[in-house]
Write an enzyme that holds these catalytic residues in place. Sequence first.
Site, PDB file in Angstrom:
ATOM      1  N   ARG A 237       0.876  -1.216   0.112  1.00 45.70           N
ATOM      2  CA  ARG A 237       0.003   0.182   0.004  1.00 45.70           C
ATOM      3  C   ARG A 237       0.951   1.233   0.081  1.00 45.70           C
ATOM      4  NH1 ARG A 237      -3.215  -2.896  -1.589  1.00 45.70           N
ATOM      5  NH2 ARG A 237      -5.480  -3.216  -0.917  1.00 45.70           N
ATOM      6  N   GLU A 266      -4.130   7.322  -5.525  1.00 41.71           N
ATOM      7  CA  GLU A 266      -3.981   6.721  -6.747  1.00 41.71           C
ATOM      8  C   GLU A 266      -5.433   7.232  -7.481  1.00 41.71           C
ATOM      9  OE1 GLU A 266      -3.966   2.506  -6.043  1.00 41.71           O
ATOM     10  OE2 GLU A 266      -2.010   2.490  -5.189  1.00 41.71           O
ATOM     11  N   HIS A 284      -0.805  -0.166  -9.793  1.00 43.94           N
ATOM     12  CA  HIS A 284      -1.584  -1.288  -8.689  1.00 43.94           C
ATOM     13  C   HIS A 284      -2.138  -2.385  -9.592  1.00 43.94           C
ATOM     14  CE1 HIS A 284      -3.802  -1.245  -4.705  1.00 43.94           C
ATOM     15  NE2 HIS A 284      -3.483  -2.537  -4.966  1.00 43.94           N
ATOM     16  N   ALA A 287      -2.101  -7.626  -8.213  1.00 43.52           N
ATOM     17  CA  ALA A 287      -3.105  -8.982  -8.226  1.00 43.52           C
ATOM     18  C   ALA A 287      -3.621  -9.136  -9.462  1.00 43.52           C
ATOM     19  CB  ALA A 287      -4.008  -8.608  -7.026  1.00 43.52           C
TER      20      ALA A 287
HETATM   21  C1  MLT Z   1      -5.322  -6.460  -2.903  1.00 42.69           C
HETATM   22  O1  MLT Z   1      -5.464  -6.159  -1.838  1.00 42.69           O
HETATM   23  O2  MLT Z   1      -6.037  -7.566  -3.242  1.00 42.69           O
HETATM   24  C2  MLT Z   1      -4.519  -5.806  -3.839  1.00 42.69           C
HETATM   25  O3  MLT Z   1      -3.840  -4.624  -3.727  1.00 42.69           O
HETATM   26  C3  MLT Z   1      -5.412  -5.737  -5.201  1.00 42.69           C
HETATM   27  C4  MLT Z   1      -6.766  -4.875  -5.168  1.00 42.69           C
HETATM   28  O4  MLT Z   1      -6.679  -4.264  -4.155  1.00 42.69           O
HETATM   29  O5  MLT Z   1      -7.499  -5.093  -5.863  1.00 42.69           O
END
Ligand code: MLT
Length: 324
Positions: A237, A266, A284, A287
């Site tokens: 983060r 962001e 970001h 994921a």
């Molecule tokens: C998460 O916390 O899973 C990642 O930062 C991805 C997101 O927030 O979409």
Amino acid sequence: MGARVGPPMVDPPLVVVADPIDAGAIARLKAGPCRVVDASADPGSLAGTLADAWGLVVRSRTKVTAELLGRAPQLSLIARAGVGVDNIDMAAAGARGIRVVNAPSAATASVAELTVAFYLVLVRGLAPQFAATRAGKWERGSHGHELAGKTVGFIGYGRIAREVARRVAPFGARAIAYDPFVPAPIDATEILPFEMVLEHADVVSVHAALTPDNRHLLDARAFSCLKRGAFVVNVARGALIDEAALLAALNEGRVAGAALDVFEVEPPMNRALLEHPHVIATPHIGAATAEGQERAGAETIDEVLRALRGEPLTALVAAPGGAR
Ligand code: MLT
């Protein structure tokens, strides 16, 4: 683990999807014992959909504030299709008895792979080589360093950091970590005090969950502890790092390069940081692989369906804290 949410108050219960999640997961939810409103394409419509909502599905875009929760008096479940719950007011949800579930391991491999890619690009100094070669230059000579023999210092040693450590061991990198929630060494990774990790790491790799207590954990004082010429990677983060202090450390040469997937705000406003010649950045996306998002959607909707059937939940988030 094993906790139950109460039976849905409204029949059929309404589940509101606030953020885009995997299409297959949405289709499974729609086939479940509920009504579904998908507000993901129109965030402005969200507040107006919540009056009867029993469940709310979010990623990180939607900020589940006390104010938003106030618009959802029937809400029983918030399902976070991802790991971090820092976008949810956990205290306000807890006070109302609203359960929060997440998808804790869905994207571990995706984030770990991006992290290793960042290490290799940073340590080898590849970003300027990509740009120069594309621009028609042919600048041979000695460039960058090897990851072999370097020390990676993890700040936060949860699932993702452990996967990164497992992946960099074959490169010959050593792992050390600071994590107040991990008291003893794990595999070959020594757990050390915060300052010691900063002093010894060639690459400082940030993986902590953001909590009310650790904002700007890496501040000017922390950067002053770094080995001169260390690299900094943040895939957790943005607010864990004081960006002004990072920029100063880059300008001063204490930090040789930074790779950032996350920012305090962001999209990021700090052009000086983004455009710094020794910074590489992504929006970001740690994921956001096809595989990671498919798993996150599936695990999240599995949990919502379990809750709708009154079955025990498997991914209840107890409280903010700990590593990611
Ligand atoms: C998460 O916390 O899973 C990642 O930062 C991805 C997101 O927030 O979409």
